[in-house]
Write a protein that holds these residues in place. Structure first.
Motif, PDB file in Angstrom:
ATOM      1  N   ALA A  24      54.744  69.296  28.429  1.00 10.28           N
ATOM      2  CA  ALA A  24      53.961  70.197  29.284  1.00 10.28           C
ATOM      3  C   ALA A  24      53.034  69.394  30.192  1.00 10.28           C
ATOM      4  N   VAL A  25      52.415  68.347  29.647  1.00  8.62           N
ATOM      5  CA  VAL A  25      51.539  67.487  30.455  1.00  8.62           C
ATOM      6  C   VAL A  25      52.350  66.735  31.504  1.00  8.62           C
ATOM      7  N   VAL A  26      53.504  66.198  31.098  1.00  7.98           N
ATOM      8  CA  VAL A  26      54.347  65.438  32.025  1.00  7.98           C
ATOM      9  C   VAL A  26      54.787  66.321  33.190  1.00  7.98           C
ATOM     10  N   VAL A  27      55.325  67.494  32.892  1.00  8.89           N
ATOM     11  CA  VAL A  27      55.807  68.385  33.945  1.00  8.89           C
ATOM     12  C   VAL A  27      54.658  68.842  34.846  1.00  8.89           C
ATOM     13  N   SER A  28      53.533  69.203  34.236  1.00 10.46           N
ATOM     14  CA  SER A  28      52.389  69.686  35.020  1.00 10.46           C
ATOM     15  C   SER A  28      51.853  68.604  35.945  1.00 10.46           C
ATOM     16  N   THR A  29      51.705  67.388  35.417  1.00  8.61           N
ATOM     17  CA  THR A  29      51.148  66.311  36.250  1.00  8.61           C
ATOM     18  C   THR A  29      52.125  65.882  37.334  1.00  8.61           C
ATOM     19  N   ILE A  30      53.413  65.883  37.018  1.00 10.59           N
ATOM     20  CA  ILE A  30      54.402  65.507  38.033  1.00 10.59           C
ATOM     21  C   ILE A  30      54.380  66.507  39.189  1.00 10.59           C
ATOM     22  N   LEU A  31      54.351  67.785  38.860  1.00 13.15           N
ATOM     23  CA  LEU A  31      54.347  68.810  39.901  1.00 13.15           C
ATOM     24  C   LEU A  31      53.034  68.808  40.683  1.00 13.15           C
ATOM     25  N   LEU A  32      51.913  68.851  39.962  1.00 11.62           N
ATOM     26  CA  LEU A  32      50.620  68.939  40.628  1.00 11.62           C
ATOM     27  C   LEU A  32      50.282  67.670  41.393  1.00 11.62           C
ATOM     28  N   HIS A  33      50.427  66.533  40.745  1.00 16.07           N
ATOM     29  CA  HIS A  33      50.065  65.278  41.397  1.00 16.07           C
ATOM     30  C   HIS A  33      51.111  64.858  42.427  1.00 16.07           C
TER      31      HIS A  33
END
Length: 615
Positions: A371-380
């Protein structure tokens, strides 16, 4: 067996297709890789990595991550870190533990994890993913200092975060009565020492062997890959995941050596890394299972929010006090911290181990990490470029040109390009050759563009094209050959005579660059034409003065060099592929003086004027 071959071929093809689509669509490649893995795994069930590849799956992932981290280490030269060394040290030594502590608290109180699992999860999420940062930096065009800061943090933090997780797990084993505290402490210290020593020793041995010629050129890259895998595996025997630290140190040491073939080795490693990153992201995403995905609830959302909007900003704010960074750089660093392959790989490893020891939170930890990986990849991934632009931390978006050779002809060309609002820099190893360029207020670089000094100070990322225009044709070809992989073979140009040779005699296109003029003009011819009055002329095409009118008005001997599109894109005549100039384009040409400006023309004009006066 055939099924495995088909699946491996699919992983390779899908990974490269995702990379190509990302390049064409100007999207973060990691986003498309995640989508491909999700479709191939949880959605269709085509890929089930643990079942498809069995016991080989986890070791293969570990070896691939080792190569990726080593390649990242090869990009870290100490010359780049002079401006950010204090900030990098603080972020790693202060920001890392703060992130670990804050994430562990969030994992327990927000995520609902048991303390041991929360501490291990906090250690894993210290990493900031070079596999994600590198592709983002490639497209974000950050200024050198913030780009260097994010790159160093990502690569140095990855093995440290993995080792934090190892320490946390070993402490967990001590509390469960399976290990003795004294033995664990000794093992960790010995593992750290061995990893550092092995990385430095292996790098020093390879440097010595390569410089002394004990390894032929065609074997250098294979020997390097084999050595990385060996160092990683041997270090892991002493302490689990310490091999990541060993190969990172090995890469950094080799990056700061004076090996002549380091550029070629680095490019080879970059090619392997693109393949490995593409395949690993698809594999690890495909390994997700629906029960794990469904376990993500409001706790996961709260955990991700706390990590991105509270823990990371606070840790960076405290760690960067008094480091000399501007507030814009601190804001960018506080926000940009995407997690990648290493976080997922380490979480998968310890999630399985925790499950074997009867802890139910092991698979939830993997889900939270994803969840952190996907969220940071998309947001950042989607906000890095806009945020950098808002904060003024991006280099100019206009395509720039590097001219190698400081002749008067080159200075005149650069002056006209500057007049057309095209960023341009003239580089020359002879200080006297740059006099005209400096007097004209042009940007110059004193030094050999092929030197290590230029590699660290010229900032080649500012340029989209290169023109080699020295009086030495062989050196021009060498410059184009060296910068070709960096800028693209279609974007390096050289002056010189027309190469009208048979196929048997002609040099391959990978040697040298494209001809700037067709037919070619060498240095002597350009100098003579400039002395006879030839000048650089720029002409804007309009609705009233279109292509046909421009062609009819110009001198038949004039040579078109390039044209600038309304969006700033540059199109070189010899690489236009048949494209035609259009309305709104600004055409740059090298042309003889107009008839009225020649001595004969001025004489005729005076005679005509005298005739009118007499009449």
């Amino acid at each position: 067996m055939e099924d495995i071959a088909v699946k491996l071929a699919f992983i390779g093809a899908a990974g490269i297709l995702a990379q190509w689509l990302a390049w064409r669509l100007r999207l973060p490649a990691i986003v498309l890789l995640l989508a491909a893995g999700f479709l191939a795994g949880p959605v269709t069930g085509f890929l089930v990595p643990a079942e498809d590849f069995g016991k080989v799956y986890q070791p293969a992932v570990g070896l691939a991550v080792a190569i990726i981290l080593f390649e990242g280490g090869l990009t870290l030269n100490f010359h780049e870190i002079r401006e950010t060394s204090k900030a990098v040290r603080r972020i790693v030594l202060v920001g890392g533990p703060l992130t670990w502590f804050g994430t562990a608290l969030a994992g327990h109180f927000v995520g609902g994890f048991e303390w041991p699992v929360a501490i291990i999860l906090g250690a894993i999420l210290v990493v900031t993913g070079p596999t994600v940062i590198m592709p983002l930096l490639r497209t974000a065009r950050l200024k050198s200092r913030p780009g260097s800061l994010l790159r160093w943090e990502a690569i140095v933090n990855d093995p440290i975060g993995a080792l934090f997780a190892v320490i946390s797990f070993e402490i967990f084993m001590v509390f469960h009565g399976d290990h003795h505290a004294e033995g664990v402490a000794v093992a960790i210290l010995l593992g750290f020492a061995f990893a550092i020593g092995a990385g430095l020793a292996a790098a020093q041995l390879l440097i010595w062997a390569f410089i002394r010629g004990h390894v032929p050129e065609f074997l250098k890259a294979p020997v390097l890959v084999a050595a990385v895998l060996a160092v990683f595996a041997v270090s892991n025997v002493f302490l689990e995941e310490s091999g990541l630290l060993a190969v990172t140190i090995m890469g950094i040491r080799m990056a700061n050596s004076r090996m002549a073939s380091l550029g070629e080795l680095r490019r080879f490693k970059e090619t392997i890394t693109v393949l490995l990153v593409s395949g690993l992201f698809i594999l690890l995403t495909a390994a997700l299972e629906w029960p794990v995905i469904r376990s993500l609830d409001w706790r996961a959302a709260g955990f991700v929010f706390a990590l991105l909007f509270v823990i990371r900003p606070v840790a960076i704010a405290l760690a960067t006090i008094g480091t000399g960074l501007s507030w814009q750089e601190r804001v960018l660093t506080a926000w940009i911290a995407p997690r990648g392959i290493v976080a997922v790989a380490v979480a998968s490893l310890f999630g399985g181990l925790l499950g074997k020891w009867g802890t139910d939170d092991g698979q939830r930890m993997v889900a939270f990490t994803f969840a952190v990986v996907v969220s940071t990849i998309l947001l950042h991934g989607f906000t890095l470029s806009p945020l950098a632009r808002i904060l003024g931390l991006r280099t100019t978006g206009k395509p720039g040109i590097l001219i190698v050779g400081g002749s008067r002809w080159a200075a005149a060309l650069a002056a006209k390009l500057k007049e057309m609002e095209v960023p341009v820099t003239i580089a020359d190893a002879n200080w006297n050759h740059l006099v005209d360029a400096r007097q004209a207020g042009l940007d110059t670089h004193y030094g050999d563009p092929l030197s290590e000094h230029a590699h660290h100070h010229l900032n080649i990322e500012r340029f989209n094209a290169l023109i080699a225009a020295t009086d030495n044709d062989a050196y021009n070809a060498l410059v184009c050959t060296d910068f070709g992989p960096e800028l693209g073979r279609n974007n390096v140009y050289e002056i010189g005579g027309q190469r009208e040779q048979s196929d048997r005699q002609a040099m391959h296109f990978t040697i040298g660059g494209r001809q700037l003029f067709k037919p070619g003009l060498d240095f002597r011819e350009l100098r003579e034409r400039r002395s006879s009055g030839w000048t650089f002329q720029s002409t804007r095409l309009t609705e009233e003065f279109g292509r046909e009118a421009y062609i009819a008005s110009r001198d038949p001997e004039a040579r078109t060099i390039l044209w600038r599109k309304p969006d700033g894109k540059l199109v070189f005549e010899t690489a236009s592929g048949g494209a035609k100039i259009q309305e709104g384009d600004i055409v740059l040409s090298f042309a003889p003086p107009r008839q009225a400006d020649t001595p004969e023309g001025r004489k005729r004009k005076r005679a005509e004027a005298n005739g009118k006066d007499e009449s």
